[in-house]
Design an enzyme around this catalytic site. Structure first.
Site, PDB file in Angstrom:
ATOM      1  N   ASP A 197       0.830  -1.202   0.000  1.00 50.70           N
ATOM      2  CA  ASP A 197       0.000   0.000   0.000  1.00 50.70           C
ATOM      3  C   ASP A 197       0.868   1.257   0.000  1.00 50.70           C
ATOM      4  O   ASP A 197       1.896   1.316   0.673  1.00 50.70           O
ATOM      5  CB  ASP A 197      -0.892  -0.048   1.248  1.00 50.70           C
ATOM      6  CG  ASP A 197      -1.912   1.065   1.293  1.00 50.70           C
ATOM      7  OD1 ASP A 197      -2.751   1.141   0.369  1.00 50.70           O
ATOM      8  OD2 ASP A 197      -1.879   1.865   2.251  1.00 50.70           O
ATOM      9  N   GLU A 254       1.858  -0.135  -4.869  1.00 54.71           N
ATOM     10  CA  GLU A 254       0.849   0.881  -5.210  1.00 54.71           C
ATOM     11  C   GLU A 254       1.559   2.225  -5.300  1.00 54.71           C
ATOM     12  O   GLU A 254       2.071   2.736  -4.306  1.00 54.71           O
ATOM     13  CB  GLU A 254      -0.258   0.954  -4.155  1.00 54.71           C
ATOM     14  CG  GLU A 254      -1.350   1.951  -4.574  1.00 54.71           C
ATOM     15  CD  GLU A 254      -2.234   2.421  -3.432  1.00 54.71           C
ATOM     16  OE1 GLU A 254      -3.349   2.894  -3.742  1.00 54.71           O
ATOM     17  OE2 GLU A 254      -1.829   2.348  -2.261  1.00 54.71           O
ATOM     18  N   HIS A 301     -10.276  -0.719  -5.640  1.00 52.34           N
ATOM     19  CA  HIS A 301     -11.191  -0.307  -4.570  1.00 52.34           C
ATOM     20  C   HIS A 301     -11.162   1.194  -4.279  1.00 52.34           C
ATOM     21  O   HIS A 301     -11.953   1.670  -3.469  1.00 52.34           O
ATOM     22  CB  HIS A 301     -10.855  -1.076  -3.289  1.00 52.34           C
ATOM     23  CG  HIS A 301      -9.470  -0.787  -2.787  1.00 52.34           C
ATOM     24  ND1 HIS A 301      -8.333  -1.186  -3.461  1.00 52.34           N
ATOM     25  CD2 HIS A 301      -9.034  -0.115  -1.708  1.00 52.34           C
ATOM     26  CE1 HIS A 301      -7.271  -0.777  -2.810  1.00 52.34           C
ATOM     27  NE2 HIS A 301      -7.654  -0.129  -1.736  1.00 52.34           N
TER      28      HIS A 301
END
Length: 535
Positions: free
Chosen positions: A205, A268, A329
């Site tokens: 992340d 990411e 998402h």
């Protein structure tokens, strides 16, 4: 020999599928998806042809940001089940020949993580320097102008110790100080814990956030900011993200993965192409796949997309493997962005480009963003900036499995509402329909697996204009021509310097299949074809 081996690793040939666990399948009637629910749907994913599953966070968490605020990196949140459930999931995934990728959130923890509870307990606590603490300025104001992605300041005052701490997201998500070697070692041990269990990799992340400017300089104003944008975009995060030292951290994380066989790391990273490429590492010793979000952000225009594909391909370091994403998402769904008809063309683009594709759950049946009434909004990004309509809830709604109550997702009340039309758009309705979106995805994935030209072959740009995007995939003597009409009107493709003959093997309109093409190709609006070229 090494280069030949590199071309055939599972994460290069395979198709990744992202599961948002709250919304995939509920097994106990509480309205929230869980690990047992995922296990019950693995046969579907195997049928679809998925090679690897990436699961958004399932760790212990107060759920201020739905699991991206972790209070125990080695525990499973009770909403999702137990560690025994996780072990069973991993076993069942592997039994079907698939891989499991976990979401690692190393930039920040929950404010309820034991590390932070210690860090904020006193200024002389041994873990004080595990987080980013700073004195107020002489006038009592915040250390600098850094902002939170979720709105407001990035600094939170701690009354007990009389300092500010930095949080790039919610105040309940304090950022770790990755300049501290003890933090680095603790997180590497978290990775080893899961790798020892047998997970196949991590999606990391906000990788580009992990290191901040040591001088805490102010971020410059963004001259392109407009009032409809998130408040975070008022500034260019020049000093709060993408610092040179982050690559040392990524390299260390990669070294941990390299202690194990064929494990992989996705990063990411929302950065321009040239900066994105640096995350592969100087000698391909960084992230295996720095996520490429071009298809999430570009206007849906053939020439613009074609030129960006070429720029991306041209910028890749030697040995660097490409990847493509249509949805996740955090972003509006592809069907809501380009419409149902173009979403079929987008599917063909995603699954015929060179590089690893990631499919977001539900996109394979054409799920759309679902309008969530203001009083039902749960996403903190939406709650903190209510007038900007930035909630990510619409793209996180429950998977539409069948036409029974709650779409077969839960026997209870779903945590987010389903659309009124789920009885028409669901897996069960589409599974045996030769013209459905699901059938198109399944056939594209199957052909990709069968044809090396489509999975690991070369990408050769051919042509683009205001409607058409065309390219060739090639491996040895095998060649496929992909022609996509990114507009709603008919278009005509006659390349000037090439003559092609071949057979349409897959098309967004299946009636077109098994026809032959010669010099010129006419396409209807929203049509895409995949042609096996004669040698």
């Amino acid at each position: 020999m090494k280069e030949a081996q590199l071309k055939h690793l599972w994460w290069q040939e395979g198709v990744i599928y992202q599961i948002y666990p709250r919304s995939f399948q509920d097994s106990n009637g509480d309205g929230v998806g869980d690990l047992q629910g995922i296990i019950s749907r693995l046969d579907y994913l195997e049928w679809l042809g998925i090679d690897a599953i990436w699961i958004s966070p399932i760790f212990s968490s107060p759920m201020a940001d739905f699991g991206y605020d972790i209070s125990d990196y080695q525990g499973i949140h009770q909403l999702f089940g137990t560690m025994e459930d996780f072990d069973k999931l991993l076993e069942e995934v592997h039994r079907r020949g698939m891989k499991l990728i976990l979401d690692l959130v190393p930039n920040h923890t929950s404010y309820q993580h034991p590390w932070f509870l210690e860090s904020r307990s006193s200024r002389d606590n041994p873990k004080r320097d595990w987080y980013i603490w700073h004195d107020a300025l002489p006038d009592g104001s915040e250390p600098n102008n850094w902002l939170s992605v979720f709105g407001g300041s990035g600094w939170e005052w701690d009354e007990t110790t009389q300092q500010y701490y930095y949080h790039a997201f919610l105040k309940e998500q304090p950022d770790l100080n990755w300049r501290n070697p003890e933090v680095q070692e603790a997180m590497m041990n978290v990775m080893r814990f899961w790798l020892d269990k047998g997970v196949d990799g991590f999606r990391v992340d906000v990788m580009w956030h992990m290191v901040k400017d040591n001088q805490f300089r102010d971020n410059p104003p963004n001259p392109n900011y407009e009032p409809h944008m998130a408040t975070y975009e008022q500034l260019i995060p020049a000093y709060s993200t993408d610092q040179p030292e982050v690559h040392d951290i990524v390299r260390k994380m990669r070294a941990v993965l390299d202690e194990y066989d064929e494990r992989m790391m996705i990063g990411e990273i929302y950065l321009p192409i040239q900066k994105l490429m640096t995350y592969y590492g100087n000698e391909n010793n960084g992230a295996h796949l720095p996520f490429n979000f071009l298809l999430l952000s570009l206007q849906w225009e053939a020439q613009l997309i074609a030129s960006n594909i070429d720029m991306y391909e041209g910028a890749l370091p030697e040995g660097g493997w490409p990847n493509w994403v249509l949805g996740n998402h955090d972003q509006p769904r592809i069907t809501s962005r380009v419409g149902a008809a173009q979403a079929r063309v987008a599917a063909m683009l995603l699954l015929t480009l060179r590089g690893t594709p990631t499919v977001y759950y539900g996109d394979e049946i054409g799920m759309r963003d679902v309008p969530i009434p203001p009083e039902e909004v749960q996403d903190p990004q939406g709650l903190n900036m209510p007038d900007l309509h930035l909630s990510r809830d619409p793209s996180r709604t429950p998977m539409q499995w069948e036409d029974s109550s709650n779409a077969g997702f839960t026997e209870g009340k779903p945590w987010l509402r389903l659309p009124d039309y789920f009885r028409r758009i669901n897996v069960k309705v589409q599974q045996d329909d030769p013209f459905s979106m699901l059938t198109l995805y399944r056939r594209l994935i199957k052909l990709r697996h069968e044809e090396p030209a489509l999975s690991i072959g070369d990408y050769i740009p051919l042509y683009s204009d205001h409607q058409v995007l065309a390219f060739i995939r090639k491996s040895g003597e095998q060649r496929f021509l992909v022609v996509l009409n990114l507009s709603h009107r008919p278009c005509y493709f006659k390349p000037k310097h090439h003559t092609f003959t071949g057979t349409v093997v897959l098309a967004t309109f299946p009636e077109r299949e098994n026809t032959t093409i010669t010099e010129s190709i006419s396409l209807g609006g929203d049509e895409g074809i995949l042609v096996r070229l004669d040698s």
